[in-house]
Design a protein around this motif. Structure first.
Motif, short mmCIF file in Angstrom:
data_model
loop_
_atom_site.label_atom_id
_atom_site.label_comp_id
_atom_site.label_asym_id
_atom_site.label_seq_id
_atom_site.Cartn_x
_atom_site.Cartn_y
_atom_site.Cartn_z
N ARG A 125 -14.97 -5.23 -5.24
CA ARG A 125 -14.55 -4.29 -6.28
C ARG A 125 -14.28 -2.90 -5.72
N GLU A 126 -14.09 -2.80 -4.46
CA GLU A 126 -13.74 -1.52 -3.85
C GLU A 126 -12.29 -1.60 -3.40
N VAL A 127 -11.54 -0.54 -3.62
CA VAL A 127 -10.14 -0.50 -3.23
C VAL A 127 -10.04 0.20 -1.88
N THR A 128 -9.39 -0.48 -0.95
CA THR A 128 -9.20 0.12 0.38
C THR A 128 -7.72 0.43 0.54
N LEU A 129 -7.40 1.69 0.70
CA LEU A 129 -6.02 2.13 0.86
C LEU A 129 -5.91 3.03 2.09
N LEU A 130 -4.70 3.18 2.52
CA LEU A 130 -4.42 4.10 3.61
C LEU A 130 -4.40 5.53 3.08
N PRO A 131 -4.58 6.52 3.96
CA PRO A 131 -4.58 7.92 3.49
C PRO A 131 -3.32 8.30 2.71
N ARG A 132 -2.16 7.80 3.13
CA ARG A 132 -0.92 8.15 2.40
C ARG A 132 -0.94 7.59 0.99
N HIS A 133 -1.60 6.42 0.79
CA HIS A 133 -1.71 5.85 -0.55
C HIS A 133 -2.59 6.74 -1.44
N TRP A 134 -3.71 7.17 -0.88
CA TRP A 134 -4.60 8.05 -1.64
C TRP A 134 -3.92 9.37 -1.97
N ASP A 135 -3.12 9.89 -1.03
CA ASP A 135 -2.40 11.14 -1.29
C ASP A 135 -1.42 10.97 -2.45
N TRP A 136 -0.70 9.84 -2.46
CA TRP A 136 0.25 9.58 -3.53
C TRP A 136 -0.49 9.44 -4.86
N ARG B 23 -14.69 -6.85 7.47
CA ARG B 23 -14.41 -5.65 8.23
C ARG B 23 -15.53 -4.64 8.01
N PRO B 24 -16.67 -4.85 8.65
CA PRO B 24 -17.82 -3.99 8.35
C PRO B 24 -17.61 -2.54 8.73
N LYS B 25 -16.74 -2.24 9.69
CA LYS B 25 -16.55 -0.85 10.10
C LYS B 25 -15.93 -0.02 8.98
N LEU B 26 -15.16 -0.69 8.11
CA LEU B 26 -14.53 0.03 7.00
C LEU B 26 -15.49 0.16 5.82
N GLY B 27 -16.56 -0.62 5.83
CA GLY B 27 -17.51 -0.55 4.74
C GLY B 27 -16.96 -1.10 3.44
N VAL B 28 -16.07 -2.08 3.50
CA VAL B 28 -15.45 -2.64 2.30
C VAL B 28 -16.46 -3.52 1.57
N THR B 29 -16.62 -3.27 0.28
CA THR B 29 -17.49 -4.09 -0.57
C THR B 29 -16.65 -4.63 -1.72
N SER C 173 -7.21 6.95 -10.86
CA SER C 173 -7.62 5.89 -11.79
C SER C 173 -6.51 5.56 -12.78
N VAL C 174 -5.90 6.59 -13.35
CA VAL C 174 -4.83 6.36 -14.33
C VAL C 174 -3.64 5.68 -13.66
N ALA C 175 -3.27 6.16 -12.48
CA ALA C 175 -2.13 5.57 -11.76
C ALA C 175 -2.40 4.11 -11.41
N LEU C 176 -3.61 3.80 -10.95
CA LEU C 176 -3.94 2.42 -10.61
C LEU C 176 -3.92 1.52 -11.84
N ARG C 177 -4.46 1.99 -12.96
CA ARG C 177 -4.43 1.19 -14.18
C ARG C 177 -3.00 0.91 -14.62
N LYS C 178 -2.13 1.92 -14.53
CA LYS C 178 -0.72 1.73 -14.91
C LYS C 178 -0.04 0.73 -13.99
N LEU C 179 -0.30 0.80 -12.70
CA LEU C 179 0.29 -0.14 -11.75
C LEU C 179 -0.18 -1.57 -12.04
N VAL C 180 -1.47 -1.75 -12.32
CA VAL C 180 -2.00 -3.08 -12.60
C VAL C 180 -1.41 -3.61 -13.89
#
Length: 195
Positions: free
Chosen positions: A90-101, A82-88, A110-117
């Motif tokens: 080790r990059e996390v792609t989330l929706l805006p509502r995910h980033w807001d949360w 999906r080149p339009k998203l620029g996904v590389t 970072s802390v929230a993602l580590r806890k979830l993993v």
């Protein structure tokens, strides 16, 4: 340290560090015997190059790595995706509502993602251990015990998670084969909780 076990037919001839097992495998090979070597962690076969003298065999063993090699990064190449998203990688792609949360969590994204993993890893630990141990036991049994009585039934009991029936089906097997198969299967009983 890579721990391995070597079999000559249905007889275990060595178990321990890879160099020690390679020495025993070399001696058996030189005596005209066929040897299979398995990595204890997952029962994957190890293909040892047994040509030449023992120092040559040992010199060809892979060197143990104490630390993982750093990730090598070269020039970025365009890949399918999906080149339009620029996904590389080790990059996390989330929706805006995910980033807001994530941004609203104590410690930030970072802390929230580590806890979830970490929570997901703990939750999957038992089932993952069970799957890996059953696959390892099956891999070994297929290579060494396929011609033994009750092999098919033992495999069924292995994947059914019925350790008492598995033990009963493997009871008449040669001691070394039986014990190694049981040892590999052990973490898979009761979701990794033992017998």
């Amino acid at each position: 340290m890579t721990l391995c076990t070597a079999f000559d037919g249905h007889t275990m001839i060595a178990a321990g560090p890879q160099a020690q097992v390679a020495a025993a495998a070399k001696a058996a090979h030189d005596a005209g015997r066929t040897v299979l070597v398995f990595r204890d962690e997952d029962a994957r076969p190890i293909d040892l190059d047994l040509r030449g003298d023992l120092p040559a065999v040992l010199a060809r063993l892979p060197q143990e790595q104490t630390q993982p090699e750093p990730e090598k990064r070269g020039p970025e190449k365009r890949r399918a995706g999906r080149p339009k998203l620029g996904v590389t990688p080790r990059e996390v792609t989330l929706l805006p509502r995910h980033w807001d949360w994530l941004a609203s969590q104590p410690g930030g994204a970072s802390v929230a993602l580590r806890k979830l993993v970490e929570a997901a890893l703990r939750e999957a630990e038992g089932p993952d251990r069970m799957r890996r141990s059953r696959e390892a036991a099956y891999r070994f049994m297929t290579a060494v015990a396929g011609d033994l009585p009750d092999y098919e039934e033992a495999v069924r009991m292995l994947f059914a998670g019925d350790w008492t029936a598995f033990d009963a089906r493997t009871e008449t097997w040669p001691v070394d084969v039986r014990d190694y198969a049981r040892r590999l299967a052990e973490p898979g009983w009761r979701n990794g909780q033992g017998r």
